[in-house]
Design a protein around this motif. Structure first.
Motif, PDB file in Angstrom:
ATOM      1  N   LEU A 102       0.813  -1.215   0.000  1.00 26.79           N
ATOM      2  CA  LEU A 102       0.000   0.000   0.000  1.00 26.79           C
ATOM      3  C   LEU A 102       0.847   1.265   0.000  1.00 26.79           C
ATOM      4  CD1 LEU A 102      -2.758  -1.001   2.588  1.00 26.79           C
ATOM      5  CD2 LEU A 102      -2.911  -0.995   0.095  1.00 26.79           C
ATOM      6  N   GLY A 103       2.070   1.178   0.474  1.00 24.49           N
ATOM      7  CA  GLY A 103       2.923   2.361   0.573  1.00 24.49           C
ATOM      8  C   GLY A 103       3.764   2.549  -0.677  1.00 24.49           C
ATOM      9  N   SER A 104       4.457   3.678  -0.690  1.00 28.71           N
ATOM     10  CA  SER A 104       5.397   3.940  -1.780  1.00 28.71           C
ATOM     11  C   SER A 104       6.589   4.686  -1.210  1.00 28.71           C
ATOM     12  CB  SER A 104       4.731   4.745  -2.907  1.00 28.71           C
ATOM     13  OG  SER A 104       4.370   6.027  -2.432  1.00 28.71           O
ATOM     14  N   ALA A 105       7.705   4.563  -1.906  1.00 31.24           N
ATOM     15  CA  ALA A 105       8.930   5.233  -1.467  1.00 31.24           C
ATOM     16  C   ALA A 105       9.636   5.817  -2.680  1.00 31.24           C
ATOM     17  CB  ALA A 105       9.848   4.248  -0.749  1.00 31.24           C
ATOM     18  N   ASN A 106      10.198   7.007  -2.491  1.00 33.59           N
ATOM     19  CA  ASN A 106      11.003   7.630  -3.536  1.00 33.59           C
ATOM     20  C   ASN A 106      12.430   7.155  -3.383  1.00 33.59           C
ATOM     21  OD1 ASN A 106       8.984   9.231  -4.718  1.00 33.59           O
ATOM     22  ND2 ASN A 106       9.139  10.698  -3.046  1.00 33.59           N
ATOM     23  N   THR A 107      12.952   6.472  -4.383  1.00 36.54           N
ATOM     24  CA  THR A 107      14.318   5.955  -4.332  1.00 36.54           C
ATOM     25  C   THR A 107      15.119   6.538  -5.494  1.00 36.54           C
ATOM     26  OG1 THR A 107      13.943   4.046  -5.760  1.00 36.54           O
ATOM     27  CG2 THR A 107      13.402   3.769  -3.433  1.00 36.54           C
ATOM     28  N   ALA A 108      16.389   6.207  -5.511  1.00 35.20           N
ATOM     29  CA  ALA A 108      17.233   6.648  -6.618  1.00 35.20           C
ATOM     30  C   ALA A 108      16.757   6.044  -7.931  1.00 35.20           C
ATOM     31  CB  ALA A 108      18.687   6.260  -6.351  1.00 35.20           C
ATOM     32  N   ASN A 109      16.047   4.920  -7.870  1.00 38.05           N
ATOM     33  CA  ASN A 109      15.529   4.261  -9.071  1.00 38.05           C
ATOM     34  C   ASN A 109      14.086   4.635  -9.378  1.00 38.05           C
ATOM     35  OD1 ASN A 109      17.943   2.890  -9.419  1.00 38.05           O
ATOM     36  ND2 ASN A 109      17.311   1.239  -8.063  1.00 38.05           N
ATOM     37  N   GLY A 110      13.586   5.640  -8.688  1.00 36.68           N
ATOM     38  CA  GLY A 110      12.203   6.066  -8.911  1.00 36.68           C
ATOM     39  C   GLY A 110      11.304   5.638  -7.762  1.00 36.68           C
ATOM     40  N   ILE A 111      10.011   5.704  -8.003  1.00 39.94           N
ATOM     41  CA  ILE A 111       9.019   5.368  -6.979  1.00 39.94           C
ATOM     42  C   ILE A 111       8.769   3.861  -6.996  1.00 39.94           C
ATOM     43  CG2 ILE A 111       6.647   5.697  -6.217  1.00 39.94           C
ATOM     44  CD1 ILE A 111       6.790   8.512  -7.404  1.00 39.94           C
ATOM     45  N   VAL A 112       8.827   3.244  -5.792  1.00 42.97           N
ATOM     46  CA  VAL A 112       8.566   1.813  -5.661  1.00 42.97           C
ATOM     47  C   VAL A 112       7.458   1.597  -4.637  1.00 42.97           C
ATOM     48  CG1 VAL A 112      10.898   1.106  -6.306  1.00 42.97           C
ATOM     49  CG2 VAL A 112      10.375   1.549  -3.914  1.00 42.97           C
ATOM     50  N   ARG A 113       6.765   0.484  -4.775  1.00 48.10           N
ATOM     51  CA  ARG A 113       5.718   0.124  -3.818  1.00 48.10           C
ATOM     52  C   ARG A 113       6.348  -0.578  -2.621  1.00 48.10           C
ATOM     53  NH1 ARG A 113       1.075  -3.137  -5.924  1.00 48.10           N
ATOM     54  NH2 ARG A 113       2.730  -4.626  -6.296  1.00 48.10           N
ATOM     55  N   THR A 114       5.778  -0.363  -1.433  1.00 44.43           N
ATOM     56  CA  THR A 114       6.295  -0.985  -0.214  1.00 44.43           C
ATOM     57  C   THR A 114       5.158  -1.585   0.600  1.00 44.43           C
ATOM     58  OG1 THR A 114       6.145   1.097   1.042  1.00 44.43           O
ATOM     59  CG2 THR A 114       8.247   0.615  -0.044  1.00 44.43           C
ATOM     60  N   ALA A 115       5.505  -2.625   1.345  1.00 44.45           N
ATOM     61  CA  ALA A 115       4.568  -3.247   2.282  1.00 44.45           C
ATOM     62  C   ALA A 115       5.159  -3.117   3.678  1.00 44.45           C
ATOM     63  CB  ALA A 115       4.350  -4.711   1.929  1.00 44.45           C
ATOM     64  N   ARG A 116       4.366  -2.647   4.621  1.00 43.73           N
ATOM     65  CA  ARG A 116       4.831  -2.444   5.993  1.00 43.73           C
ATOM     66  C   ARG A 116       4.760  -3.770   6.754  1.00 43.73           C
ATOM     67  NH1 ARG A 116       4.880   2.544   8.926  1.00 43.73           N
ATOM     68  NH2 ARG A 116       5.403   2.118  11.078  1.00 43.73           N
ATOM     69  N   ILE A 117       5.835  -4.073   7.487  1.00 41.49           N
ATOM     70  CA  ILE A 117       5.885  -5.278   8.323  1.00 41.49           C
ATOM     71  C   ILE A 117       6.481  -4.894   9.674  1.00 41.49           C
ATOM     72  CG2 ILE A 117       6.105  -6.893   6.388  1.00 41.49           C
ATOM     73  CD1 ILE A 117       9.120  -7.015   7.008  1.00 41.49           C
ATOM     74  N   THR A 118       6.419  -5.808  10.612  1.00 37.62           N
ATOM     75  CA  THR A 118       7.043  -5.617  11.919  1.00 37.62           C
ATOM     76  C   THR A 118       8.040  -6.730  12.145  1.00 37.62           C
ATOM     77  OG1 THR A 118       5.053  -4.562  12.801  1.00 37.62           O
ATOM     78  CG2 THR A 118       6.641  -5.408  14.401  1.00 37.62           C
ATOM     79  N   LEU A 119       9.267  -6.347  12.467  1.00 37.00           N
ATOM     80  CA  LEU A 119      10.328  -7.306  12.766  1.00 37.00           C
ATOM     81  C   LEU A 119      10.356  -7.531  14.268  1.00 37.00           C
ATOM     82  CD1 LEU A 119      13.082  -5.792  10.459  1.00 37.00           C
ATOM     83  CD2 LEU A 119      11.458  -7.623   9.928  1.00 37.00           C
ATOM     84  N   GLU A 120      10.422  -8.779  14.687  1.00 36.09           N
ATOM     85  CA  GLU A 120      10.418  -9.136  16.104  1.00 36.09           C
ATOM     86  C   GLU A 120      11.828  -9.515  16.558  1.00 36.09           C
ATOM     87  OE1 GLU A 120       7.463  -9.157  17.882  1.00 36.09           O
ATOM     88  OE2 GLU A 120       6.326  -8.577  16.110  1.00 36.09           O
ATOM     89  N   ASN A 121      12.143  -9.226  17.814  1.00 38.24           N
ATOM     90  CA  ASN A 121      13.405  -9.631  18.451  1.00 38.24           C
ATOM     91  C   ASN A 121      14.629  -9.239  17.619  1.00 38.24           C
ATOM     92  OD1 ASN A 121      11.907 -10.914  20.548  1.00 38.24           O
ATOM     93  ND2 ASN A 121      11.573 -12.628  19.154  1.00 38.24           N
ATOM     94  N   VAL A 122      14.867  -7.951  17.521  1.00 38.24           N
ATOM     95  CA  VAL A 122      15.975  -7.410  16.735  1.00 38.24           C
ATOM     96  C   VAL A 122      17.167  -7.232  17.658  1.00 38.24           C
ATOM     97  CG1 VAL A 122      16.740  -5.490  15.294  1.00 38.24           C
ATOM     98  CG2 VAL A 122      14.348  -6.248  15.208  1.00 38.24           C
ATOM     99  N   ARG A 123      18.313  -7.786  17.243  1.00 38.07           N
ATOM    100  CA  ARG A 123      19.503  -7.748  18.101  1.00 38.07           C
ATOM    101  C   ARG A 123      20.715  -7.274  17.306  1.00 38.07           C
ATOM    102  NH1 ARG A 123      21.292 -11.661  22.672  1.00 38.07           N
ATOM    103  NH2 ARG A 123      23.403 -10.959  22.913  1.00 38.07           N
ATOM    104  N   LEU A 124      21.459  -6.328  17.903  1.00 40.06           N
ATOM    105  CA  LEU A 124      22.733  -5.857  17.380  1.00 40.06           C
ATOM    106  C   LEU A 124      23.712  -5.862  18.548  1.00 40.06           C
ATOM    107  CD1 LEU A 124      24.573  -4.632  15.221  1.00 40.06           C
ATOM    108  CD2 LEU A 124      23.692  -2.383  15.879  1.00 40.06           C
ATOM    109  N   GLY A 125      24.608  -6.848  18.548  1.00 40.83           N
ATOM    110  CA  GLY A 125      25.549  -6.967  19.671  1.00 40.83           C
ATOM    111  C   GLY A 125      24.779  -7.204  20.954  1.00 40.83           C
ATOM    112  N   SER A 126      24.976  -6.325  21.926  1.00 37.71           N
ATOM    113  CA  SER A 126      24.277  -6.461  23.208  1.00 37.71           C
ATOM    114  C   SER A 126      22.962  -5.686  23.238  1.00 37.71           C
ATOM    115  CB  SER A 126      25.183  -5.977  24.344  1.00 37.71           C
ATOM    116  OG  SER A 126      25.528  -4.613  24.133  1.00 37.71           O
ATOM    117  N   TYR A 127      22.629  -5.008  22.169  1.00 38.60           N
ATOM    118  CA  TYR A 127      21.397  -4.216  22.116  1.00 38.60           C
ATOM    119  C   TYR A 127      20.266  -5.045  21.543  1.00 38.60           C
ATOM    120  CZ  TYR A 127      24.794  -0.467  22.627  1.00 38.60           C
ATOM    121  OH  TYR A 127      25.821   0.318  23.060  1.00 38.60           O
ATOM    122  N   GLU A 128      19.132  -5.051  22.249  1.00 37.06           N
ATOM    123  CA  GLU A 128      17.970  -5.814  21.816  1.00 37.06           C
ATOM    124  C   GLU A 128      16.750  -4.913  21.764  1.00 37.06           C
ATOM    125  OE1 GLU A 128      17.285  -9.686  23.595  1.00 37.06           O
ATOM    126  OE2 GLU A 128      19.329  -9.646  24.390  1.00 37.06           O
TER     127      GLU A 128
END
Length: 191
Positions: free
Chosen positions: A126-152
């Protein structure tokens, strides 16, 4: 063949005749010695070509992607292409991202979304984004349990791009949770 190709073939032919003629005159009566020398130089050239090819293939893998210091800061070295890359563990699955401070959101390629269990064909774009390659369609999602090193983080909003992408992008929706510092050839993330 066009004139440029014909010219190159003629030049190469003249070069081969000149070098071959020199070798025949110089090594007259010693053809075995000439052949050994040519074989030696041929092996050296093949070895250099193989080393160059391996360096290009393995060079990126030999450079460390990211490191987590004891004080919790995440250090990202600048890659040879000038960008910064990091790996997030999302619900136990590692996903490689290019850090993009110019992007507002986190954008996944369809293949990365599939690795995380999302069906790109079943998402609602349903969404769209302006990119270097023009406008693209996007779908929104939710990522669960995201970890970077000791950060969660328990969850993170992201988008799946309907168009072709070389890799997933990590934008300010996630980077904004950190203090970002660029010092010489490294990016440092702290909370």
């Amino acid at each position: 063949m066009d004139n440029e190709v014909i010219g190159r073939v003629l030049y190469l032919g003249l070069l081969v005749v000149a070098v071959g003629g020199y070798l025949l005159v110089e090594y007259r009566g010693r053809m075995g010695q000439m052949l050994r020398g040519l074989m030696s130089w041929g092996m050296i050239v093949v070895g250099l070509m193989a080393a160059y090819g391996l360096w290009n293939d393995l060079g990126v893998q030999m450079v460390p992607r990211q490191s987590v210091a004891t004080n919790g800061e995440v250090v990202l070295p600048r890659a040879r292409d000038g960008h910064y890359y990091l790996s997030l563990e999302i619900d136990g699955t590692p996903i490689e991202f290019m850090v993009d401070t110019g992007a507002s959101g986190v954008v996944l390629t369809q293949s990365d979304a599939q690795k995380l269990g999302f069906d790109p064909g079943g998402l609602v774009y349903l969404g769209s984004a302006n990119t270097a390659n023009g406008i693209v369609r996007t779908a929104r999602i939710t990522l669960e349990n995201v970890r970077l090193g000791s950060y969660e983080d328990a969850s993170l909003s992201a988008y799946v791009n309907d168009g072709a992408m070389d890799g997933s992008l990590l934008g300010m929706d996630y980077l904004g949770r950190f203090r970002v510092e660029i010092d010489q050839d490294q990016m440092i993330l702290r909370r």
